[in-house]
Design an enzyme around this catalytic site. Structure first.
Site, PDB file in Angstrom:
ATOM      1  N   GLU A  18       0.860  -1.188   0.000  1.00  0.00           N
ATOM      2  CA  GLU A  18       0.000   0.000   0.000  1.00  0.00           C
ATOM      3  C   GLU A  18       0.891   1.230   0.000  1.00  0.00           C
ATOM      4  O   GLU A  18       1.819   1.338   0.800  1.00  0.00           O
ATOM      5  CB  GLU A  18      -0.870  -0.030   1.259  1.00  0.00           C
ATOM      6  N   THR A  49      -3.725   4.944  -1.408  1.00  0.00           N
ATOM      7  CA  THR A  49      -4.654   5.565  -0.461  1.00  0.00           C
ATOM      8  C   THR A  49      -5.254   6.853  -1.030  1.00  0.00           C
ATOM      9  O   THR A  49      -4.726   7.436  -1.978  1.00  0.00           O
ATOM     10  CB  THR A  49      -3.938   5.898   0.870  1.00  0.00           C
ATOM     11  N   ALA A 144     -19.130   3.288   5.286  1.00  0.00           N
ATOM     12  CA  ALA A 144     -18.539   2.572   4.148  1.00  0.00           C
ATOM     13  C   ALA A 144     -19.563   1.663   3.476  1.00  0.00           C
ATOM     14  O   ALA A 144     -19.531   1.482   2.257  1.00  0.00           O
ATOM     15  CB  ALA A 144     -17.334   1.765   4.624  1.00  0.00           C
ATOM     16  N   HIS A 183     -12.621  -1.100  15.658  1.00  0.00           N
ATOM     17  CA  HIS A 183     -12.595   0.297  15.218  1.00  0.00           C
ATOM     18  C   HIS A 183     -12.861   1.174  16.438  1.00  0.00           C
ATOM     19  O   HIS A 183     -13.734   0.863  17.256  1.00  0.00           O
ATOM     20  CB  HIS A 183     -13.648   0.540  14.138  1.00  0.00           C
ATOM     21  N   LYS A 199     -21.280  -5.071   5.468  1.00  0.00           N
ATOM     22  CA  LYS A 199     -20.518  -4.664   4.277  1.00  0.00           C
ATOM     23  C   LYS A 199     -20.313  -5.861   3.346  1.00  0.00           C
ATOM     24  O   LYS A 199     -20.337  -5.725   2.128  1.00  0.00           O
ATOM     25  CB  LYS A 199     -19.161  -4.066   4.689  1.00  0.00           C
ATOM     26  N   GLN A 210      -6.652  -3.462   9.521  1.00  0.00           N
ATOM     27  CA  GLN A 210      -5.803  -2.417  10.080  1.00  0.00           C
ATOM     28  C   GLN A 210      -4.483  -3.081  10.504  1.00  0.00           C
ATOM     29  O   GLN A 210      -4.450  -4.289  10.768  1.00  0.00           O
ATOM     30  CB  GLN A 210      -6.512  -1.820  11.308  1.00  0.00           C
TER      31      GLN A 210
HETATM   32  C1  LIG Z   1      -7.000  -1.150   5.154  1.00  0.00           C
HETATM   33  C2  LIG Z   1      -7.342   0.295   5.466  1.00  0.00           C
HETATM   34  C3  LIG Z   1      -7.162   1.276   4.498  1.00  0.00           C
HETATM   35  C4  LIG Z   1      -7.489   2.617   4.762  1.00  0.00           C
HETATM   36  N1  LIG Z   1      -7.291   3.571   3.793  1.00  0.00           N
HETATM   37  C5  LIG Z   1      -7.653   4.854   4.006  1.00  0.00           C
HETATM   38  C6  LIG Z   1      -7.505   5.856   2.972  1.00  0.00           C
HETATM   39  O1  LIG Z   1      -7.022   5.577   1.879  1.00  0.00           O
HETATM   40  N2  LIG Z   1      -7.939   7.112   3.240  1.00  0.00           N
HETATM   41  C7  LIG Z   1      -8.486   7.448   4.454  1.00  0.00           C
HETATM   42  O2  LIG Z   1      -8.871   8.624   4.629  1.00  0.00           O
HETATM   43  N3  LIG Z   1      -8.619   6.542   5.447  1.00  0.00           N
HETATM   44  C8  LIG Z   1      -8.218   5.259   5.265  1.00  0.00           C
HETATM   45  N4  LIG Z   1      -8.368   4.312   6.255  1.00  0.00           N
HETATM   46  C9  LIG Z   1      -8.876   4.742   7.566  1.00  0.00           C
HETATM   47  C10 LIG Z   1     -10.420   4.622   7.637  1.00  0.00           C
HETATM   48  O3  LIG Z   1     -11.008   5.563   6.788  1.00  0.00           O
HETATM   49  C11 LIG Z   1     -10.835   4.905   9.085  1.00  0.00           C
HETATM   50  O4  LIG Z   1     -10.415   3.837   9.909  1.00  0.00           O
HETATM   51  C12 LIG Z   1     -12.305   5.211   9.306  1.00  0.00           C
HETATM   52  O5  LIG Z   1     -12.438   5.748  10.615  1.00  0.00           O
HETATM   53  C13 LIG Z   1     -13.248   4.026   9.218  1.00  0.00           C
HETATM   54  O6  LIG Z   1     -13.402   3.564   7.940  1.00  0.00           O
HETATM   55  P1  LIG Z   1     -14.269   2.233   7.650  1.00  0.00           P
HETATM   56  O7  LIG Z   1     -14.402   2.092   6.195  1.00  0.00           O
HETATM   57  O8  LIG Z   1     -13.749   1.114   8.434  1.00  0.00           O
HETATM   58  O9  LIG Z   1     -15.689   2.724   8.263  1.00  0.00           O
HETATM   59  P2  LIG Z   1     -17.074   2.016   8.503  1.00  0.00           P
HETATM   60  O10 LIG Z   1     -17.092   0.613   8.040  1.00  0.00           O
HETATM   61  O11 LIG Z   1     -18.097   2.945   7.952  1.00  0.00           O
HETATM   62  O12 LIG Z   1     -17.156   2.004  10.099  1.00  0.00           O
HETATM   63  C14 LIG Z   1     -16.892   3.184  10.845  1.00  0.00           C
HETATM   64  C15 LIG Z   1     -17.463   3.009  12.251  1.00  0.00           C
HETATM   65  O13 LIG Z   1     -18.887   3.052  12.216  1.00  0.00           O
HETATM   66  C16 LIG Z   1     -19.467   1.821  12.660  1.00  0.00           C
HETATM   67  N5  LIG Z   1     -20.553   1.556  11.719  1.00  0.00           N
HETATM   68  C17 LIG Z   1     -20.444   1.078  10.452  1.00  0.00           C
HETATM   69  N6  LIG Z   1     -21.655   1.040   9.872  1.00  0.00           N
HETATM   70  C18 LIG Z   1     -22.544   1.529  10.773  1.00  0.00           C
HETATM   71  C19 LIG Z   1     -23.947   1.766  10.760  1.00  0.00           C
HETATM   72  N7  LIG Z   1     -24.685   1.473   9.681  1.00  0.00           N
HETATM   73  N8  LIG Z   1     -24.527   2.292  11.878  1.00  0.00           N
HETATM   74  C20 LIG Z   1     -23.780   2.602  12.977  1.00  0.00           C
HETATM   75  N9  LIG Z   1     -22.439   2.392  13.043  1.00  0.00           N
HETATM   76  C21 LIG Z   1     -21.831   1.868  11.949  1.00  0.00           C
HETATM   77  C22 LIG Z   1     -18.352   0.796  12.642  1.00  0.00           C
HETATM   78  O14 LIG Z   1     -18.526  -0.195  13.627  1.00  0.00           O
HETATM   79  C23 LIG Z   1     -17.134   1.670  12.913  1.00  0.00           C
HETATM   80  O15 LIG Z   1     -16.996   1.899  14.278  1.00  0.00           O
HETATM   81  C24 LIG Z   1      -8.018   2.970   6.032  1.00  0.00           C
HETATM   82  C25 LIG Z   1      -8.192   1.986   7.016  1.00  0.00           C
HETATM   83  C26 LIG Z   1      -7.851   0.652   6.748  1.00  0.00           C
HETATM   84  C27 LIG Z   1      -8.020  -0.385   7.813  1.00  0.00           C
END
Ligand SMILES: Cc1cc2nc3c(=O)[nH]c(=O)nc-3n(C[C@H](O)[C@H](O)[C@H](O)COP(=O)(O)OP(=O)(O)OC[C@H]3O[C@@H](n4cnc5c(N)ncnc54)[C@H](O)[C@@H]3O)c2cc1C
Length: 317
Positions: A18, A49, A144, A183, A199, A210
């Site tokens: 990455e 990213t 997401a 998370h 998802k 992570q």
């Molecule tokens: C492999 C990897 C790559 C990454 N790359 C980037 C990048 O390129 N750019 C960047 O800005 N960040 C990046 N991140 C960081 C990421 O954007 C953050 O960790 C962010 O806070 C969460 O993203 P997520 O897609 O896991 O969120 P989500 O899956 O949306 O989850 C976020 C939080 O909300 C909760 N949640 C999910 N869905 C719901 C729902 N429907 N109702 C209530 N709660 C819910 C989850 O339990 C979690 O606590 C990356 C992280 C990882 C692990």
């Protein structure tokens, strides 16, 4: 080729990396310098990213504050195209909810599709520094999963506007993120896994974790996922510790633990060169154990530097 095809066709553990776009003003050469030394290990795919716009306030004459938008690391899409063109390796752009309306996401996905990019990692993104919690754009996605659903709909030829004439389906393989140490916003692991499962049900085909420094956390996470009927491949994300400062910065930034044994090794080091060596040794042990456990791929967060990753890869691939 799609990430899931790479995984399904491989007989052993794959190698992937990455990278992050260079700071604005720096050339693309730095990207190539980070990839070239790792080419001998045949990366199956390269993630790039995405970094959203941030806002800063600058004090102007007369004392008023001007709101200025800056994107420190633009170029994700162009880097993906350049990587595919130069190295003939599949690129995986990260797409995020933050800063995008549904329509802007749609247009970005059309760009990726036209460039022949078959993969996306769909994530929410973090809140910007000036906001205490994540705030979606008006008409943007909050989680997401909403992004995953949009890509899945486009893969079926369903766009945001239903008045298009014979819209062509896209064909993206969708990856999502997972958190072996939970998370940070999730009230507990069960809740986090419930959302992870949603998802997957919405169309995600694999998970990238992570970073973690204790394999036990990864193995337990996989076990919990399987118990929750999350049955897609779970790719471990690995970071090689490279400075003493990271031992305190990484836990703060990524909400992960540094194992006591690794911390003691780092504390013994007198220079960052020694820390890097300790980090490499630790990661070699982690990688060997993960490969033995037949993980689908080792995904290295190179952060743009290849030296330590090369040292680890040369010992385990
Ligand atoms: C492999 C990897 C790559 C990454 N790359 C980037 C990048 O390129 N750019 C960047 O800005 N960040 C990046 N991140 C960081 C990421 O954007 C953050 O960790 C962010 O806070 C969460 O993203 P997520 O897609 O896991 O969120 P989500 O899956 O949306 O989850 C976020 C939080 O909300 C909760 N949640 C999910 N869905 C719901 C729902 N429907 N109702 C209530 N709660 C819910 C989850 O339990 C979690 O606590 C990356 C992280 C990882 C692990």
């Amino acid at each position: 080729m799609k990430v899931i095809e790479h995984i399904n066709q491989s007989k052993g553990t794959l190698f992937s990396i990455e990278i992050l776009p260079p700071l604005k003003g720096k050339g693309i050469q730095s990207i190539y310098e980070g990839i070239d030394p790792l080419m001998e290990f045949n990366p199956a795919f390269i993630d790039v990213t995405y970094h959203r716009e941030e806002y800063i306030y600058k004090k102007r004459d007369g004392g008023y504050l001007e709101k200025i938008s800056i994107r420190k690391r633009p170029g994700t899409v162009a880097i993906c195209a350049a990587v595919m063109n130069k190295y003939k390796i599949d690129a995986v752009p990260h797409i995020i909810c933050g800063g995008f309306t549904v329509e802007e996401t749609e247009n970005a996905l059309i760009d990726l599709h036209f460039l022949g990019i078959d993969n996306v990692l769909a994530i929410r993104g973090d809140s910007i520094k000036t906001e205490p919690t994540f705030v979606p754009e008006p008409n943007g996605h909050h989680y997401a999963i909403d992004l995953v659903k949009q890509v899945t709909r486009m893969n079926k030829g369903k766009y945001a506007h239903d008045d298009l004439i014979e819209p062509a389906p896209t064909s993206f393989c969708i990856g999502v993120s997972g958190y072996p140490e939970k998370h940070f916003e999730a009230p507990n692991m069960t809740s986090d896994l419930k959302h992870l499962k949603s998802k997957v049900e919405a169309g995600a085909e694999y998970i990238v974790t992570q970073m973690f420094f204790d394999n036990k956390k990864y193995f337990e996470f996989v076990e919990k996922c399987r118990a929750a009927e999350i049955n897609i491949p779970i790719i471990p994300g690995l970071k090689i510790l490279s400075t003493k400062k990271q031992a305190t910065v990484l836990p703060k930034l990524f909400h992960i633990d540094i194992p006591q044994e690794l911390l003691e090794e780092v504390e013994k080091c007198k220079t960052d060169t020694e820390v890097r060596q300790a980090g490499v040794e630790w990661c070699i042990q982690q990688s060997k154990e993960l490969i033995k456990a037949k993980v689908p791929c080792l995904h290295f967060y190179t952060m743009g530097t290849s030296e330590s990753t090369k040292k680890v890869a040369s010992k385990v691939f």
